[in-house]
Enzyme design. Structure first.
Site, PDB file in Angstrom:
ATOM      1  N   ASP A   1      48.756  43.420  38.903  1.00 49.39           N
ATOM      2  CA  ASP A   1      47.464  43.263  39.585  1.00 49.39           C
ATOM      3  C   ASP A   1      47.065  44.509  40.379  1.00 49.39           C
ATOM      4  O   ASP A   1      46.266  44.411  41.324  1.00 49.39           O
ATOM      5  CB  ASP A   1      47.507  42.042  40.530  1.00 49.39           C
ATOM      6  CG  ASP A   1      47.011  40.772  39.840  1.00 49.39           C
ATOM      7  OD1 ASP A   1      46.371  40.880  38.763  1.00 49.39           O
ATOM      8  OD2 ASP A   1      47.274  39.673  40.369  1.00 49.39           O
TER       9      ASP A   1
ATOM     10  N   ASP B   1      52.866  34.717  36.140  1.00 49.01           N
ATOM     11  CA  ASP B   1      51.733  34.772  37.059  1.00 49.01           C
ATOM     12  C   ASP B   1      51.265  33.357  37.403  1.00 49.01           C
ATOM     13  O   ASP B   1      51.131  32.979  38.572  1.00 49.01           O
ATOM     14  CB  ASP B   1      50.599  35.562  36.361  1.00 49.01           C
ATOM     15  CG  ASP B   1      49.479  35.965  37.311  1.00 49.01           C
ATOM     16  OD1 ASP B   1      49.661  35.836  38.530  1.00 49.01           O
ATOM     17  OD2 ASP B   1      48.425  36.429  36.813  1.00 49.01           O
TER      18      ASP B   1
ATOM     19  N   LYS C   1      43.585  45.259  41.607  1.00 43.10           N
ATOM     20  CA  LYS C   1      42.925  44.515  42.694  1.00 43.10           C
ATOM     21  C   LYS C   1      42.613  45.413  43.879  1.00 43.10           C
ATOM     22  O   LYS C   1      41.830  45.043  44.758  1.00 43.10           O
ATOM     23  CB  LYS C   1      43.807  43.346  43.131  1.00 43.10           C
ATOM     24  CG  LYS C   1      43.707  42.177  42.176  1.00 43.10           C
ATOM     25  CD  LYS C   1      44.327  40.958  42.760  1.00 43.10           C
ATOM     26  CE  LYS C   1      44.181  39.776  41.817  1.00 43.10           C
ATOM     27  NZ  LYS C   1      45.034  38.664  42.244  1.00 43.10           N
TER      28      LYS C   1
HETATM   29  C1  SIN Z   1      44.116  37.144  39.372  1.00 43.99           C
HETATM   30  O1  SIN Z   1      44.269  38.076  38.621  1.00 43.99           O
HETATM   31  O2  SIN Z   1      45.051  36.804  40.119  1.00 43.99           O
HETATM   32  C2  SIN Z   1      42.822  36.375  39.449  1.00 43.99           C
HETATM   33  C3  SIN Z   1      41.911  36.555  38.318  1.00 43.99           C
HETATM   34  C4  SIN Z   1      41.713  35.301  37.474  1.00 43.99           C
HETATM   35  O3  SIN Z   1      42.039  34.219  37.935  1.00 43.99           O
HETATM   36  O4  SIN Z   1      41.253  35.415  36.326  1.00 43.99           O
HETATM   37 FE    FE Z   2      45.514  39.326  37.463  1.00 45.08          FE
END
Ligand code: SIN
Ligand code: FE
Length: 364
Positions: free
Chosen positions: A237, A318, A240
């Protein structure tokens, strides 16, 4: 006539002997080249140690081969991670201290002569130092039961040659591991920065990496494959960093506009990692962790095995972490609950073999 026939026969045997000896040398040389090729790709120490001991056992026709490393800080030898021997103690310790070959025909006599109360059985032991810049960095030892053949001068020569090849491989592996350690620490710091930005999911990247490793081990990844997977998972991630805090930390669901912005963490993650030549190779996790097994994910819409395996693993890890960890607005669910949820989407969102690897890896 008889004399000349006898001379011919003798000359024939001498020539045959020389040819056979040369052929043996060539075979041994070829083996050394093969050894070099087989170990030069093995860069983590455990992989290298396993390969070295296996090859040496085969080349030296013996059942036991020990590889000891010198720990310069404690002045000890170690092998198999936990066993430690004081420098100078026993045959391996003597070789490490003196940097010379030791060929012992009967180890029980050796122990008696050296007043070592040892449980040594009667066996032949050949021990050579692995030298780097005249320093003993490791010790290679082969053992044959006394019933078999004791080690000859030729065996000594071969083991010394093997140890020279190993010296280079071990040094390469140590340099590689040091570089890897620096990379690992930098990646951890970066992962910490990503997690700090996202106030709801503290420690998420680190946990996704841990869960990914459970899956990787279950799928019998090698040490170096696990190392790569760990880095990819920690950085999945990283993009982000470019998502505005008010979207990242918004309570409640995102508007479709906001969600489109959230999705760009994939492209910006890929861009961040592509700026580094080495990290570029580890961008699969960041680039493809929101792809779905049936092809309905983002950003590329890849399906099945077109999605890199590491990314399929990270996708499962994830979601598993999202379900099991505490959020300000909801309490984390149990592992078993999370697996049931993943199984509902096994084959559609997730790769079934990855889901079942996690289930087995967790002992469920
Ligand atoms: C994430 O990458 O944690 C959130 C993005 C999504 O839920 O598609
Ligand atoms: Fe993600």
């Amino acid at each position: 006539m008889v004399a000349s026939t006898i001379t011919t026969i003798i000359v024939f045997f001498i020539c045959a002997g020389i040819l056979l000896r040369e052929r043996k040398k060539v075979v041994r040389l070829t083996n050394l080249v093969t050894i070099n090729n087989r170990i030069s790709g093995k860069l983590t120490l455990p992989e290298l140690m396993k390969e070295i001991t296996q090859i040496t056992k085969r080349e030296m026709s013996c059942l036991t081969c020990n590889l000891y490393f010198v720990d310069f800080e404690t002045n000890e030898l170690w092998y198999e991670n936990s066993v430690r021997i004081k420098m100078g103690f026993g045959m391996a310790g003597w070789v490490a201290e003196h940097g010379r070959t030791l060929n012992v025909r009967d180890s029980s006599k050796y122990s008696k002569q050296n007043n070592e109360c040892s449980t040594a059985t009667r066996q032949s032991v050949l021990t050579v130092p692995i030298l780097r810049n005249e320093k003993t960095i490791a010790v290679l030892q082969v053992i044959r039961p006394l019933m078999g053949m004791a080690f000859s001068k030729k065996d000594e020569e071969l083991l010394v040659n093997i140890s020279r090849t190993l010296a280079i491989a071990i040094e390469n592996s140590q340099l590689y591991n040091e570089a890897l350690e620096i990379l690992r620490e930098s990646v951890s710091a970066l992962a910490g920065a990503i997690d700090a930005k996202d106030t709801y999911t503290q420690g998420h990247s680190k946990r996704v990496a841990e869960i990914s490793l459970v899956i990787g081990k279950q799928l019998e990844f090698s040490e170096s494959e696990l190392g790569k997977l760990e880095i990819m998972a920690q950085l999945h991630d990283v993009g982000k960093i470019s998502i505005p805090d008010k979207i990242l930390n918004k309570q409640g669901s995102l508007s479709s506009e906001e969600y489109e912005i959230m999705k760009t963490h994939i492209t910006s993650g890929q861009k961040i990692l592509s700026s580094s030549k080495r990290l570029k190779k580890l961008a699969d996790g960041a680039a493809y962790h929101h792809e779905k097994f049936d092809g309905t994910g983002y950003m590329k819409g890849l399906a099945g095995e077109d999605i890199p395996l590491n990314a399929r693993i990270i996708a499962v890890a994830d979601t598993f972490d999202a379900i099991t960890s505490n959020r300000p607005y909801s309490e984390g669910k149990t592992n078993a609950f999370a697996i049931t949820e993943l199984e509902k989407e096994s084959g559609s969102h997730f790769d079934p073999q990855v889901v079942s690897a996690l289930k087995t890896g967790l002992g469920l």
